[in-house]
Every structure is written in C-alpha cells, then in structure tokens.
Design a protein around this motif. Structure first.
Motif, PDB file in Angstrom:
ATOM      1  N   ASP A 125       2.029  -7.642   5.706  1.00  0.00           N
ATOM      2  CA  ASP A 125       2.712  -8.026   6.932  1.00  0.00           C
ATOM      3  C   ASP A 125       2.866  -9.539   6.907  1.00  0.00           C
ATOM      4  O   ASP A 125       2.826 -10.145   5.840  1.00  0.00           O
ATOM      5  CB  ASP A 125       1.950  -7.523   8.177  1.00  0.00           C
ATOM      6  N   ASP A 126       3.048 -10.164   8.063  1.00  0.00           N
ATOM      7  CA  ASP A 126       3.241 -11.608   8.099  1.00  0.00           C
ATOM      8  C   ASP A 126       1.951 -12.391   7.877  1.00  0.00           C
ATOM      9  O   ASP A 126       1.993 -13.607   7.658  1.00  0.00           O
ATOM     10  CB  ASP A 126       3.839 -12.025   9.451  1.00  0.00           C
ATOM     11  N   ILE A 127       0.817 -11.716   7.931  1.00  0.00           N
ATOM     12  CA  ILE A 127      -0.478 -12.398   7.856  1.00  0.00           C
ATOM     13  C   ILE A 127      -1.207 -12.117   6.542  1.00  0.00           C
ATOM     14  O   ILE A 127      -1.670 -13.040   5.876  1.00  0.00           O
ATOM     15  CB  ILE A 127      -1.393 -11.987   9.028  1.00  0.00           C
ATOM     16  N   TYR A 128      -1.300 -10.827   6.165  1.00  0.00           N
ATOM     17  CA  TYR A 128      -2.127 -10.447   5.030  1.00  0.00           C
ATOM     18  C   TYR A 128      -1.409  -9.537   4.043  1.00  0.00           C
ATOM     19  O   TYR A 128      -0.553  -8.727   4.423  1.00  0.00           O
ATOM     20  CB  TYR A 128      -3.388  -9.697   5.497  1.00  0.00           C
ATOM     21  N   ILE A 129      -1.814  -9.643   2.785  1.00  0.00           N
ATOM     22  CA  ILE A 129      -1.560  -8.613   1.779  1.00  0.00           C
ATOM     23  C   ILE A 129      -2.880  -7.870   1.608  1.00  0.00           C
ATOM     24  O   ILE A 129      -3.918  -8.496   1.371  1.00  0.00           O
ATOM     25  CB  ILE A 129      -1.141  -9.206   0.429  1.00  0.00           C
TER      26      ILE A 129
END
Length: 269
Positions: A195-199
């Motif tokens: 997502d926009d924060i984590y892989i």
C-alpha cells in the motif's frame, strides 16, 4: 521435544528474533500469561491493524526517533497456504525490492519494540552482522538476551545464568541474517501486499514435528527500510518486532556475537 519447547518460549515472548526468533523471534517475559489475541477494531487491506503512526507515514532515519507503534496483524487474517501460489508482476517486483534490500545489508544496529501475544510490550537494542550473527538485548527488568554466532542461537537468561542453544537454521531469523536472499526463490512466499506505507511479504514454513509457522516482513515504501516483522507460531500466536533508529554503517563489535558456554548453563533435554 527441544524444538517444541523452543516454540513455547517463542509464543510467550520473542525469536528472533527469535528473531528471531528474530525474527523476530520471541523471548520469554517473566510471569506472562498468553491469552488468545483480541481481534483488531480496524483493519487495513492485507490484514494488518491500522496504527496512529500510519497516518503520518513511515519514520525516517537521521535524528533519534521515538519508539514506533507496531502494526499488529489482525488475528482473523486468512493468509493463503499454497506452496504453488502465483504472483503478478507487481507482487514480484515488490518482493524483489525486499530481497534486494535484505541482501544489501551487511550490518544493522538499532532499537526495537516487541509486542507479545498478550499485548505486552518490551524494548531493547539489536545488532546484526551478516551472515548469521545477531544480538538482541532487552531493557531492564527483562533478563533475556538472544545471541546468534552464525550457526547456533542462544536464548540467555542472565538472572538464572542459563541459556538454551538451538540451530540457527531452525529459526525465522535465518531469513533476515542470510548474506543474500531471493525471497521468491529461496523461501515459500504465500502472500505479497503493498500500500502507500508498507510492502509486506509473508513466508510460511511447515515442519513435521512442529507444524506450520509464518514470518511476515514489512518494509517501508518511501524509505525502503525494514520496519517490523511478525512471527506466527504453529498455535497461531503472533509476536511482533518493530525496529527504529536504524544504522547500517556502524561498525559492530564481533565480541557481541560470541556465545558464552562457560558462565551459562545449558539445560539438559
């Protein structure tokens, strides 16, 4: 039996690390009960609970950081357990980024926050020197330290002057401590999300005598650095390790990774 006891210790705290552990991995904490984890009130796509920190984005290295709020996976999540899992081009690219990052590290020093299955939190410092060497030191009053010397892993209790010794190859920490690794080729990856924060990359292991365990690695999208990992033991209990104040350029004292077999007693099976 020895492996079973090890995973009981992971379930009651970290392993590695325990890391591992380490692995996060899990270490025991004094007088800790282990109830079934409560479900998360709000869940992001991919099955992890949203924390307040996520609204601000991932932390960056440089100035000393405050301890992060670990992202606790939703215990209701249903990760596919398919050894023949296939991934699209984007998922393969995300897994390759994580593999490249892990392979690029030779040393790593920082702080960690551990959340046990019952929600209890402990903090400490960790030191990594690849391949295969790690040390987790827990802040007082915890008497636990975890040391891997490249082949063996010791879970040490400084208060009791005892330590349990296990093959590093049987702990989740080996994935973090490998000199070079291609997650999709070298491990059984069962899930890749971004997502926009984590892989997030989830690895699954099946062992005949122990059962199925999982390791979920989470790397920041913006800075590409390791943020945390979660070890799920065969009974379904999660131990999460969030790391911060990371320094990959600091020289590490090799003496930190020596296992002391003289001053610490290794209990018999």
């Amino acid at each position: 039996m020895k492996q079973y006891l090890f995973h009981r210790r992971l379930r009651s705290g970290l392993a590695l690390l325990t890391v591992a552990s380490i692995a996060g991995i899990a270490t025991p904490s004094p007088a800790q009960n282990v109830p079934v984890p409560k479900s998360a009130p709000k869940v992001r796509e991919g099955g992890a609970q949203l924390s307040a920190q996520e609204t601000r984005g991932p932390s960056t290295t440089g100035a000393t950081q405050a301890p992060p709020t670990p992202v606790i996976p939703d215990p209701r999540r249903n990760v596919p357990a398919n050894i023949f899992a296939t991934f699209d081009a984007n998922q393969k690219a995300q897994a390759a980024k994580v593999s490249s990052y892990l392979s690029s590290l030779q040393t790593l020093v920082g702080n960690f926050v551990q959340v046990g299955p019952d929600g209890s939190k402990t903090k400490g410092d960790f030191y990594i020197q690849k391949p295969g060497k790690v040390r987790f030191e827990y802040d007082a009053p915890s008497p636990i330290a975890i040391i891997a010397d490249g082949s063996s892993l010791a879970v040490r209790d400084t208060k009791l002057a005892t330590q349990d010794i296990y093959p590093l190859s049987q702990t989740p920490l080996r994935f973090l401590l490998s000199d070079r690794i291609d997650l999709l080729k070298d491990t059984n990856v069962v899930n890749v999300t971004a997502d926009d924060i984590y892989i997030s990359v989830t690895i699954e292991e099946k062992q005949a005598l122990i059962g199925t365990s999982r390791l979920m690695l989470m790397v920041g999208v913006k800075d590409g650095q390791l943020k945390q990992w979660t070890v799920t033991d065969p009974q379904g209990y999660d131990t999460t390790i969030a790391v911060y104040n990371l320094d990959s350029s600091k020289k590490v004292d090799p003496g930190l990774f020596k296992i002391d077999f003289t001053n610490y007693v290794t209990p018999a099976n």
